[in-house]
Every structure is written in structure tokens, then in C-alpha cells.
Design a protein around this motif. Structure first.
Motif, short mmCIF file in Angstrom:
data_model
loop_
_atom_site.label_atom_id
_atom_site.label_comp_id
_atom_site.label_asym_id
_atom_site.label_seq_id
_atom_site.Cartn_x
_atom_site.Cartn_y
_atom_site.Cartn_z
N ASP A 92 0.85 -1.20 0.00
CA ASP A 92 0.00 0.00 0.00
C ASP A 92 0.88 1.25 0.00
N PRO A 93 0.77 2.14 -1.00
CA PRO A 93 1.64 3.32 -1.06
C PRO A 93 1.38 4.33 0.05
N SER A 94 0.25 4.26 0.74
CA SER A 94 -0.01 5.25 1.79
C SER A 94 0.82 4.98 3.05
N TYR A 95 1.47 3.84 3.14
CA TYR A 95 2.28 3.53 4.32
C TYR A 95 3.65 4.21 4.26
N PHE A 96 4.16 4.56 3.09
CA PHE A 96 5.45 5.26 2.91
C PHE A 96 6.60 4.51 3.58
N HIS A 98 6.38 2.77 6.38
CA HIS A 98 6.16 2.64 7.81
C HIS A 98 5.48 1.32 8.12
N LYS A 99 5.54 0.91 9.39
CA LYS A 99 4.82 -0.32 9.78
C LYS A 99 3.32 -0.07 9.83
N ARG A 100 2.95 1.09 10.30
CA ARG A 100 1.52 1.49 10.33
C ARG A 100 1.38 2.75 9.49
N PRO A 101 0.21 3.01 8.92
CA PRO A 101 0.09 4.23 8.11
C PRO A 101 0.22 5.46 9.00
N PRO A 102 0.94 6.48 8.53
CA PRO A 102 1.11 7.68 9.35
C PRO A 102 -0.21 8.44 9.54
N LYS A 103 -0.26 9.17 10.65
CA LYS A 103 -1.48 9.94 10.95
C LYS A 103 -1.65 11.05 9.93
N LYS A 111 4.03 17.27 10.90
CA LYS A 111 5.39 17.10 11.43
C LYS A 111 6.26 16.44 10.36
N TYR A 112 7.55 16.75 10.42
CA TYR A 112 8.52 16.16 9.49
C TYR A 112 8.85 14.75 9.97
N CYS A 113 8.76 13.78 9.10
CA CYS A 113 9.03 12.37 9.45
C CYS A 113 10.49 12.05 9.13
N GLU A 115 11.82 9.10 9.11
CA GLU A 115 11.92 7.83 8.41
C GLU A 115 11.75 7.96 6.91
N CYS A 116 10.77 8.71 6.46
CA CYS A 116 10.52 8.80 5.02
C CYS A 116 10.84 10.18 4.45
N GLY A 117 11.06 11.18 5.28
CA GLY A 117 11.42 12.50 4.79
C GLY A 117 10.26 13.30 4.25
N ILE A 118 9.04 12.97 4.67
CA ILE A 118 7.83 13.66 4.20
C ILE A 118 7.13 14.26 5.42
N ARG A 119 6.47 15.40 5.22
CA ARG A 119 5.63 15.98 6.29
C ARG A 119 4.27 15.34 6.23
N HIS A 120 3.84 14.78 7.35
CA HIS A 120 2.50 14.23 7.45
C HIS A 120 2.08 14.16 8.89
#
Length: 120
Positions: A92-96, A98-103, A111-113, A115-120
Motif C-alpha cells: 500500500d503506497p499510503s504507508y510510505f 512505515h509499519k503502520r500508516p502515518p497519521k 510534522k517532518y518524518c 523515516e521517510c522525509g515527508i511531512r504528514h
């Protein structure tokens, strides 16, 4: 004539002297320990009866069986990895990644993540 004869005589003497020095060096290295080989080499002589003979007649049944076991183990790990990749974490691409989908936060609270370098 005398010059060529004297040159040949000198060359013969030099080559024989050089060969004699090489033999002495080889004998010196075998006699005593050096920094490269501190322990003397011990050569064991076994009677012909005590020596093991290894006769290779080609692949044995045991080696063939081990080969097929390795192939089956590799196929099993490959199937396990494919099954793992079907989980939503990887498919699933929405997980970026991550183990769980980001909020999903509102834009002013994102907030800046790390792990993936994206704000979400």
C-alpha cells in the motif's frame, strides 16, 4: 683477441660466483627460523598403508540430496518473502515504508518524518 678472451673469462667467473651465492642463501633460509617463518617446518612421513586415499568417482547420492535440500530451502524462503511483501506495509503506497500508516494531520500541525522525509 686477448680482450674478448679476458671478457669471457670474467663473465664465466661472475656467473659461477652468483650461482654459488644463491645456493648458500637457500641453505641458510632452510636451517634457521626467520621473522617470516619463526617455527621450523616438521615434515611427517607416514607409511603408505596409513595414508588415506580419496578416490573421486563423481557426485554421490548424498551430495545430490544435499543440493536438492538447499534448493528447497531457498524456494521456501522466497515464498515466505513474497507472502511478506503482500502485506499492506509493503504493497500500500499510503504507508510510505512505515509499519503502520502515518497519521493524517491538518496542514498547520504536520510534522517532518525522519523515516521517510515527508511531512504528514
Amino acid at each position: 683477441m686477448r680482450l674478448t678472451l679476458s671478457i669471457l673469462l670474467v663473465l664465466c667467473v661472475l656467473t659461477s660466483f652468483a650461482q654459488g651465492r644463491k645456493q648458500k642463501r637457500a641453505e641458510d633460509t632452510q636451517q634457521g627460523p626467520t621473522s617470516l617463518d619463526p617455527l621450523p617446518r616438521e615434515e611427517r612421513h607416514l607409511p603408505k598403508q596409513a595414508r588415506k586415499r580419496v578416490e573421486s568417482k563423481g557426485p554421490t547420492y548424498n551430495s545430490e540430496k544435499e543440493y536438492y535440500e538447499r534448493v528447497e530451502a531457498f524456494a521456501k524462503t522466497r515464498r515466505k518473502n513474497e507472502k511478506m511483501l503482500m502485506s499492506p506495509q509493503y504493497s500500500d503506497p499510503s504507508y510510505f515504508g512505515h509499519k503502520r500508516p502515518p497519521k493524517k494531520r491538518p496542514p498547520h500541525k504536520m510534522k517532518y518524518c525522519k523515516e521517510c522525509g515527508i511531512r504528514h
